[in-house]
Structure formats: structure tokens, C-alpha cells
Design an enzyme around this catalytic site. Sequence first.
Site, mmCIF file in Angstrom:
data_model
loop_
_atom_site.group_PDB
_atom_site.id
_atom_site.type_symbol
_atom_site.label_atom_id
_atom_site.label_comp_id
_atom_site.label_asym_id
_atom_site.label_seq_id
_atom_site.Cartn_x
_atom_site.Cartn_y
_atom_site.Cartn_z
ATOM 1 N N LEU A 234 -70.344 21.748 28.557
ATOM 2 C CA LEU A 234 -69.002 22.305 28.760
ATOM 3 C C LEU A 234 -68.684 23.374 27.732
ATOM 4 O O LEU A 234 -67.897 24.277 27.981
ATOM 5 C CB LEU A 234 -67.956 21.198 28.633
ATOM 6 C CG LEU A 234 -67.961 20.127 29.711
ATOM 7 C CD1 LEU A 234 -67.027 18.991 29.318
ATOM 8 C CD2 LEU A 234 -67.528 20.716 31.045
ATOM 9 N N GLY A 235 -69.280 23.257 26.575
ATOM 10 C CA GLY A 235 -68.968 24.236 25.538
ATOM 11 C C GLY A 235 -69.584 23.808 24.229
ATOM 12 O O GLY A 235 -70.320 22.819 24.160
ATOM 13 N N GLU A 236 -69.255 24.545 23.219
ATOM 14 C CA GLU A 236 -69.822 24.258 21.912
ATOM 15 C C GLU A 236 -68.813 24.622 20.842
ATOM 16 O O GLU A 236 -68.176 25.679 20.916
ATOM 17 C CB GLU A 236 -71.103 25.077 21.726
ATOM 18 C CG GLU A 236 -71.857 24.679 20.495
ATOM 19 C CD GLU A 236 -73.301 25.147 20.522
ATOM 20 O OE1 GLU A 236 -73.716 25.782 21.511
ATOM 21 O OE2 GLU A 236 -73.998 24.874 19.531
ATOM 22 N N PHE A 239 -69.147 21.859 15.446
ATOM 23 C CA PHE A 239 -69.868 20.651 15.065
ATOM 24 C C PHE A 239 -70.780 20.122 16.148
ATOM 25 O O PHE A 239 -71.214 18.992 16.098
ATOM 26 C CB PHE A 239 -68.870 19.592 14.584
ATOM 27 C CG PHE A 239 -68.153 20.117 13.398
ATOM 28 C CD1 PHE A 239 -68.739 20.063 12.153
ATOM 29 C CD2 PHE A 239 -66.952 20.780 13.535
ATOM 30 C CE1 PHE A 239 -68.126 20.623 11.052
ATOM 31 C CE2 PHE A 239 -66.323 21.341 12.445
ATOM 32 C CZ PHE A 239 -66.903 21.265 11.191
ATOM 33 N N GLY A 240 -71.066 20.923 17.118
ATOM 34 C CA GLY A 240 -72.025 20.500 18.128
ATOM 35 C C GLY A 240 -71.552 20.821 19.527
ATOM 36 O O GLY A 240 -70.503 21.438 19.727
ATOM 37 N N GLU A 241 -72.368 20.353 20.479
ATOM 38 C CA GLU A 241 -72.096 20.681 21.880
ATOM 39 C C GLU A 241 -71.180 19.646 22.523
ATOM 40 O O GLU A 241 -71.127 18.502 22.078
ATOM 41 C CB GLU A 241 -73.417 20.705 22.650
ATOM 42 C CG GLU A 241 -74.363 21.746 22.102
ATOM 43 C CD GLU A 241 -75.697 21.790 22.845
ATOM 44 O OE1 GLU A 241 -75.965 20.884 23.663
ATOM 45 O OE2 GLU A 241 -76.455 22.730 22.579
ATOM 46 N N VAL A 242 -70.519 20.078 23.586
ATOM 47 C CA VAL A 242 -69.704 19.138 24.373
ATOM 48 C C VAL A 242 -70.265 19.129 25.791
ATOM 49 O O VAL A 242 -70.498 20.198 26.378
ATOM 50 C CB VAL A 242 -68.219 19.553 24.393
ATOM 51 C CG1 VAL A 242 -67.396 18.585 25.221
ATOM 52 C CG2 VAL A 242 -67.661 19.620 22.977
ATOM 53 N N LYS A 257 -68.812 14.624 22.958
ATOM 54 C CA LYS A 257 -68.960 15.562 21.848
ATOM 55 C C LYS A 257 -70.134 15.068 21.018
ATOM 56 O O LYS A 257 -70.147 13.907 20.591
ATOM 57 C CB LYS A 257 -67.670 15.531 21.031
ATOM 58 C CG LYS A 257 -67.548 16.652 20.078
ATOM 59 C CD LYS A 257 -66.177 16.636 19.458
ATOM 60 C CE LYS A 257 -65.862 17.988 18.948
ATOM 61 N NZ LYS A 257 -64.593 18.501 19.140
ATOM 62 N N ASP A 349 -56.051 21.507 12.618
ATOM 63 C CA ASP A 349 -56.738 22.545 13.407
ATOM 64 C C ASP A 349 -56.052 22.693 14.762
ATOM 65 O O ASP A 349 -56.703 22.746 15.805
ATOM 66 C CB ASP A 349 -58.214 22.161 13.558
ATOM 67 C CG ASP A 349 -59.077 23.363 13.924
ATOM 68 O OD1 ASP A 349 -58.529 24.478 14.002
ATOM 69 O OD2 ASP A 349 -60.288 23.175 14.141
ATOM 70 N N ARG A 353 -57.558 26.354 21.266
ATOM 71 C CA ARG A 353 -58.915 25.855 21.534
ATOM 72 C C ARG A 353 -58.989 24.330 21.446
ATOM 73 O O ARG A 353 -59.914 23.713 21.970
ATOM 74 C CB ARG A 353 -59.926 26.498 20.569
ATOM 75 C CG ARG A 353 -59.678 26.185 19.134
ATOM 76 C CD ARG A 353 -60.635 26.888 18.167
ATOM 77 N NE ARG A 353 -60.162 26.675 16.801
ATOM 78 C CZ ARG A 353 -59.213 27.392 16.206
ATOM 79 N NH1 ARG A 353 -58.679 28.415 16.829
ATOM 80 N NH2 ARG A 353 -58.802 27.111 14.979
ATOM 81 N N ASN A 354 -58.027 23.726 20.755
ATOM 82 C CA ASN A 354 -58.042 22.265 20.626
ATOM 83 C C ASN A 354 -56.997 21.565 21.494
ATOM 84 O O ASN A 354 -56.669 20.409 21.273
ATOM 85 C CB ASN A 354 -57.865 21.874 19.154
ATOM 86 C CG ASN A 354 -59.168 22.036 18.400
ATOM 87 O OD1 ASN A 354 -60.250 21.806 18.971
ATOM 88 N ND2 ASN A 354 -59.105 22.457 17.157
ATOM 89 N N ASP A 367 -59.126 16.539 19.210
ATOM 90 C CA ASP A 367 -59.681 16.678 17.849
ATOM 91 C C ASP A 367 -58.728 16.266 16.743
ATOM 92 O O ASP A 367 -58.946 16.639 15.586
ATOM 93 C CB ASP A 367 -60.125 18.132 17.587
ATOM 94 C CG ASP A 367 -61.499 18.396 18.178
ATOM 95 O OD1 ASP A 367 -62.019 17.489 18.846
ATOM 96 O OD2 ASP A 367 -62.021 19.496 17.975
HETATM 97 P P1 ATP Z 1 -63.875 23.740 16.977
HETATM 98 O O1 ATP Z 1 -65.086 22.901 16.838
HETATM 99 O O2 ATP Z 1 -63.830 24.855 16.028
HETATM 100 O O3 ATP Z 1 -62.595 22.939 16.981
HETATM 101 P P2 ATP Z 1 -63.687 23.859 19.803
HETATM 102 O O4 ATP Z 1 -62.470 22.987 19.744
HETATM 103 O O5 ATP Z 1 -63.721 24.930 20.835
HETATM 104 O O6 ATP Z 1 -63.982 24.481 18.387
HETATM 105 P P3 ATP Z 1 -65.117 21.592 20.738
HETATM 106 O O7 ATP Z 1 -63.974 20.659 20.503
HETATM 107 O O8 ATP Z 1 -66.458 21.129 20.293
HETATM 108 O O9 ATP Z 1 -64.948 22.963 20.022
HETATM 109 O O10 ATP Z 1 -65.132 21.939 22.286
HETATM 110 C C1 ATP Z 1 -65.952 22.948 22.822
HETATM 111 C C2 ATP Z 1 -65.512 23.207 24.246
HETATM 112 O O11 ATP Z 1 -65.847 22.094 25.068
HETATM 113 C C3 ATP Z 1 -63.999 23.359 24.399
HETATM 114 O O12 ATP Z 1 -63.622 24.668 24.179
HETATM 115 C C4 ATP Z 1 -63.762 22.921 25.849
HETATM 116 O O13 ATP Z 1 -63.959 23.987 26.728
HETATM 117 C C5 ATP Z 1 -64.856 21.883 26.057
HETATM 118 N N1 ATP Z 1 -64.324 20.512 25.925
HETATM 119 C C6 ATP Z 1 -64.188 19.801 24.790
HETATM 120 N N2 ATP Z 1 -63.691 18.578 25.030
HETATM 121 C C7 ATP Z 1 -63.486 18.507 26.361
HETATM 122 C C8 ATP Z 1 -62.938 17.501 27.257
HETATM 123 N N3 ATP Z 1 -62.525 16.304 26.795
HETATM 124 N N4 ATP Z 1 -62.846 17.788 28.556
HETATM 125 C C9 ATP Z 1 -63.255 19.000 29.026
HETATM 126 N N5 ATP Z 1 -63.764 19.983 28.257
HETATM 127 C C10 ATP Z 1 -63.883 19.759 26.943
#
Ligand code: ATP
Length: 493
Positions: A234-236, A239-242, A257, A349, A353-354, A367
Site C-alpha cells: 500500500l505504501g512505504e 519505518f518500513g512498508e505497509v 506495517k 507527527d 499523511r498520518n 500512528d
Molecule cells: P511516516 O512513516 O513518515 O509517518 P507515512 O505515514 O506515509 O510516513 P506509513 O504510516 O508507513 O507512512 O504509511 C505508508 C502508506 O501506507 C500511507 O501513506 C498509506 O497510503 C498506507 N497505509 C498505511 N496504513 C494504512 C491502513 N491502515 N489502511 C490503508 N492504507 C494504509
Amino acid sequence: MEDCCRTCMPCLSRLWNWVWPEFHYPNITRPAEIRTVSGDISVPAPKKKPTQLYAALFDFEARSEEELTVKEGDKLSVIEKRGDYVLAKKLTGTLESGLLPANYVALVQDEFAKYKWYYGNINRQKAEQLLLAPQNKNGSFLVRISESHSDEYTISGRNEGQVYHYRIRRSVIGAYFVSEKISFATLDELIRYYQTNSKGLGCPLEQPCVQQRELFDMEPWERPREEFKLQRKLGEGHFGEVWEATWSSKNQKVAIKMLKQEDTKQDEFIKEVHALKNLHHPKLIKLLAMCSRGEPVYIVTELMSKGSLKSYLATPEGQILTSAHLIYMASQVAEGMAYLEDRHIVHRDLAARNILVGEDLICKVADFGLARIIKDSVYTASRSTKIPVRWTAPEAALYQRFSVKSDVWSFGVLLYEMMSRGKMPYDGKSNKEVLEILASGYRLPSPPKCPPNIYRIMLECWNPEPSKRPSFHALHSQLDNIYSRLYFKTIEV
Ligand code: ATP
């Protein structure tokens, strides 16, 4: 009102559909869990002796005489549970006792966990069931926490096909004894003594009870990673991939996550995420499970169909959101943050994005709490690049004074992101320049089409004096009221 919803019937009916379930929400009384304990709770004298060892996970400032001020890491004993609170006693210094939010304390890793015979918090019935299982025999035994006196222990041993229970008591100086005739400094010494002097007990202690400990000890919260089938990335983040995944035993879609554990002490981290699982609010992303054995650690949360608010705002659907839609969403974020505010949990944070978006414009804060646990070392190690300066209050960016009020500042920036439909705050400026212009009194300008009352809220959030910024409760009710007024105007058309 601007945009299409004023006249466009499909949009209007869609608006109606997603608004209706929440329609009475300004009148909803606060859920019990966010009420603070007030003067009507009196603290009776502790009835029991100190029990297991707990530690405070966060600093907590008492808000009334009944509450207890603690510093993160203070050692505590928990005397009793009272709803969302625990009556706790400090084990060092002043030895005071008082109420603390239950999710502010965690059991310190049990000192006896390393012994094969130690089964911790199981009851008598469970002990009998385990010892009488076919893999055990006469002489099998285990030690468990006493059901009636939680600072004491019980030996359960199998002899001649039956299970016998012996209470291990504690003397005033903390020594362990079964018979007053002989006492021991540690539980381990006591067990070793009776292993070679079985007559003293009347039951041989030959081998620890056999049990698939791994599975037995595993709380429902900790799951084997095989239960999750990864489906798509879904994204990254930092701290790693989601990943989107299916949780096979529940037939449920979830988000996972995956954390690289480079900078964090694993035990500490697991303990703290463990505490976060107790935070429940419809506007916070629900933590569902964790796979902390092996790497990467998985944090399993509910899946939000439209992903992060940041990316959603950039989609064609996000670009046509009206002010009413955006205020509705912002109000939900303020509501989730108010829940954290009541618990003195600082997000650190908060940014688009969160925030995650689901169907019908449902928004949830993600987060929360993790920033403090996993990002601290990174932030302090190379502050200038890693702190999300554009979202961070000056006192936090410059002097690490993170607080609920620094989150309020970030909320103002989040409002800016929303009302500008995803524009980067202070676009074109470096982090250093941002801090400089803020110090000279500059503030982000009102985004085009932003209602003046919403821009006023942003400016309030950016008050240089943290204590003068509004609370999240106030923000929630202000946004809710503005939204209701806009909503009524919309349906009157
Ligand atoms: P950071 O690590 O700096 O806070 P971030 O919040 O974008 O950056 P992640 O929380 O790792 O990083 O999430 C990465 C991406 O994964 C998000 O931008 C979102 O698109 C997707 N994502 C994260 N959690 C979920 C979820 N519960 N449901 C759907 N998509 C998600």
C-alpha cells in the site's frame, strides 16, 4: 457555498447519506472513557500488599487529588483496577498512591519467566488440567501466581494421579516460605530446595509441567505471522512498508506495517505498542494484532480503503471535496485527538499523511504514540532532516518540547493541508527558512476558498504561546458547529 454540492443532487444525496448517521453528533454525550475522574471518587486505603511490578509508560500529571503524578519508568504496584483507571502505588521515593489511566501502566516483564516451571497467572483449574494431561506424570509441577494473594505464589504438583497445591507465602521482609520453619531469599531457591527435599512438601517436584509454552503463553494480541497473507503493497513510510493482507483465521482484510527494528530496543518497543492497543476510539486506527517474534515486526491494523488523507486529497475525488466535506473530516480528526488529549498522549507527527480515510469520508488518526516510540532516536539523531518541521510547533522543533499543544499546532497545519486540497505547507522554503519566518511572526496564508472562520482556527492553533492554543475538545466542538451550520445551509438549497 462553493463547489458543486450546493445544487448537484447526486452530490447532495451522497452528502445526506454519509451525514445522516452522524447527524446528531453535536448532541452526542461524550463516551464514558473520555470522562475524567472527578472529585466524586474517593481513594480507599489500599487493602492488599503490593502485587506484581508495573512501570509507568508515560509521564502523567495528576489533575486532582485522587490522581498520582508519575514519571515514565516509575516502578509501581497496582492495587486495583477501576474502570479505565488503576489505583497504583509508587514503589520508590514518596510511596504515594492514586489513580492513573490504566493504559499508562504496564506489567514489567515477569522476573520468573525464564524458569520452565513458572506458569504465571493461571488459575487452579487450569493448573490441574495441564498437570493431568497425558504428557505429564507424577512429579510434574508448576508454579503460578496465587489467585487470592497476587504477590504470592502457589506450587501445583502431581502425585499419584492427583494435583496438590501449596501456597508459597511471603514474610514481612519479602522472603518466600511454604513452611514457617524454613524460608528462602528467592523463589528459585525455594523450588530447588523442595526438588531435593520432597518430604518437606509431601509431593515430589521432579520435572516442570510439560506444555507447548510458546502457544500457551501467546496472548491473542500476539499472532503467528503465518496467519497473515500479504496481498499488495500500500505504501512505504520512514519505518518500513505497509501491506494489505488477509487475516486468514478471521477472514478479514487488514493493513500490516512492517517495521525494521534498527534503532529500537525490541522489548521496549513491544511493551509500548502493547499499551497502545488499549486505546479505543472510532476516530483512531484500531491496532488489531502484532507479530513481534522474528523480523520484521508486524503491526496489524484495520484497513482503510482510501489510504492516507494526503494521497486522497490528490485524487480527483479529493480535489472536488467542498469545505463542508473537509470540515466534517477535520472535525473527526479533532475528535480522535481529543481522546488522546484526555490521556495525555502526544502524537508528535500529526499530518495528512498520518490520517487515513475510509468509506463515506470516515477519517481516523493513525500512528498515534508510535512517533514517540520509534521516531525519537531518529529525530534526535539527525534533527534537522527527520523532524517534520513544517508540521511541528517551533518549541518542539527547536527544543523538543512536544506536548498536546504542539500537536494542536500540527493540527492547524493539517487544516491548511486539507483546505488547500493537499498543498505542501511553506512550499518552496527550506526547513531552516520555515523556522526563521515563523520566529519572525509569519504564518501560512489562508488557502483560496477557505472559510474565514476556519482560517481563524488555524491562526489560533499557531499561537506562539502553547498554553493559548485551543484544546482538541474545543477544536472538535467548533468544527462540528461550523459543519452543522454549513450542512443545514446545504440542504436548505
Ligand atoms: P511516516 O512513516 O513518515 O509517518 P507515512 O505515514 O506515509 O510516513 P506509513 O504510516 O508507513 O507512512 O504509511 C505508508 C502508506 O501506507 C500511507 O501513506 C498509506 O497510503 C498506507 N497505509 C498505511 N496504513 C494504512 C491502513 N491502515 N489502511 C490503508 N492504507 C494504509
